[in-house]
Every structure is written in C-alpha cells, then in structure tokens.
Design an enzyme around this catalytic site. Structure first.
Site, PDB file in Angstrom:
ATOM      1  CG  ASP A  91      -1.871  -0.867   1.216  1.00  0.00           C
ATOM      2  OD1 ASP A  91      -1.895  -2.143   0.796  1.00  0.00           O
ATOM      3  OD2 ASP A  91      -3.139  -1.088   1.785  1.00  0.00           O
ATOM      4  CE  LYS A 153      -5.522   1.852   3.101  1.00  0.00           C
ATOM      5  NZ  LYS A 153      -4.058   1.312   3.514  1.00  0.00           N
ATOM      6  CE  LYS A 182      -6.449  -0.993   2.775  1.00  0.00           C
ATOM      7  NZ  LYS A 182      -5.101  -1.825   3.605  1.00  0.00           N
TER       8      LYS A 182
END
Length: 221
Positions: A91, A153, A182
């Site tokens: 991430d 995300k 996400k």
C-alpha cells in the site's frame, strides 16, 4: 451479509508507531483465526510476521507512509525490500504535493515504477482523500486506472479523516474496470463495513472489525 463474509474483505491493520511484536503477533493470530484478507503492518515487522504466519494469511505493508513525499527511488527500494522480506501486498502513498502541483505524469510514473517493483504482487495506491478536492480525486482515479496498479485506496488513517461513503461512490463512478477500491480509516461498525462493500469497496483497512467480533473496545484505525 454474514460477519464472516465482511471479514474476508478486511485488511486487519496495526500501523501505530508504538506497535510491538507481541501486538503484531496478535494481529497475525486474529487474521488466521477469523480469515481476514490480510494483515497490514509496518515494514519493519514484515519478515518476522511472514515467517510467523507461514502463508496462512497475506502480509501487506505500507510504503512512503504516511506522508508520501519521499523520493520515488526511496519508495522503490522500500517496495523491493518489503517483497524480499515476504510482503505480498503493498500500500503506497502518493506524493500529494505533486497532485496539488498538477504533476500528473510524475505521479503516474511513480506508481508504474512501484508496480514494476511489485511484479505479480498487489499494489494499492493511497491518495489521502481528506486532503483532496473532488476534482483531484477524479484525476487520481484516472491516473491509477492507467498505471497498472490493482487498487485505489482512500486514506492512511493518519491524516485529518478516513474513508467516507461519498468517496467510495465517487471512486466507483470514475475508476476503470481493472481497478478495485479499498476504504480505510474510521470504519467503526459492521454496518458501516457492509455499506462500504455495497457501494463498491473490495477491501476494508481497519483495526476495529476484529475487536468488534471479540467484543473488545473498538478504538483505533
């Protein structure tokens, strides 16, 4: 939606600066027991956690975290190091200043560089929605779609706010079919988790869902 179905979408997260190995180990145990999608932990614990879980859950870590303003070379090294240590999901945080400066090519190039470093591992791109205008969020949907990353995300959970329903709805309208979503930060209940999934999220970054299942105080990320 069953509780177990929600947990299958959870990246069970512990990213606090004070996180100890005993706490990380508990995250690992909970992820295996409750069959979450992954654990999301600091890079310094990736090797130890990977050896501990022995493939029973995916190990995710964060790159350029939480501010995103490291050089691309630094993020690339972090990514390669994390994967060598056993991470299967990365991430990364974008350079938000570049987005404000409209340096879109540099952002896309950086994401592509990290995706190359990831190879067949999953790359999620954190854009920190709480610091962006809707126009900037849409632009990032376009950039991430072109970049070859796997997810967009919402948040680090370390800025001024986390995921919102409105942001997930916006993402769902503007990302390409190859990109998943996400939602992360501030997901406080199973009902909210279910709604984020219904709106189009595929993963949920949270430390609270397992605490809720275990009837513990659901504070934190």
């Amino acid at each position: 939606m069953k509780q177990s179905e929600i947990l299958e979408h959870v990246d069970h997260t512990l990213l606090l600066q004070t996180a100890t190995w005993e706490e990380i180990k508990q995250i690992c145990d909970d992820a295996v027991k409750y069959q979450t999608a992954s654990i999301c932990i600091p890079p310094s614990y990736v090797k130890q956690a990977s050896e501990y879980v022995q493939g029973k859950t995916s190990v995710c870590t964060v790159i350029g975290f939480p501010n995103g303003y490291m050089t691309t070379s630094t993020k690339e090294f972090e990514t390669k190091d994390a994967i060598a240590n056993g991470a299967s999901e990365i991430d990364m945080v974008i350079n938000i200043g570049w987005l404000k400066d409209k340096k879109y090519d540099l952002i896309e190039e950086e994401i592509c560089t990290l995706k190359t470093a990831c190879g067949d591992k999953i790359l999620k791109v954190i854009i920190e929605t709480c610091l962006l205008s809707d126009e900037e969020k849409v632009k990032m949907c376009e950039i991430v779609t072109r970049s070859g990353a796997d997810y967009i995300k919402t948040s680090t959970g370390f800025s001024t706010a986390g995921a919102t329903f409105a942001d997930i709805e916006l993402f769902a309208k503007h990302i390409g079919q190859n990109i998943k979503i996400k939602a992360a930060g501030g997901i406080t209940s199973m009902d909210d988790a279910e709604k984020f999934l219904a709106l189009g999220a595929d993963r949920l970054g949270t430390s609270r869902m397992i605490k809720i299942v275990k009837n513990e105080q659901a504070s934190g990320y």
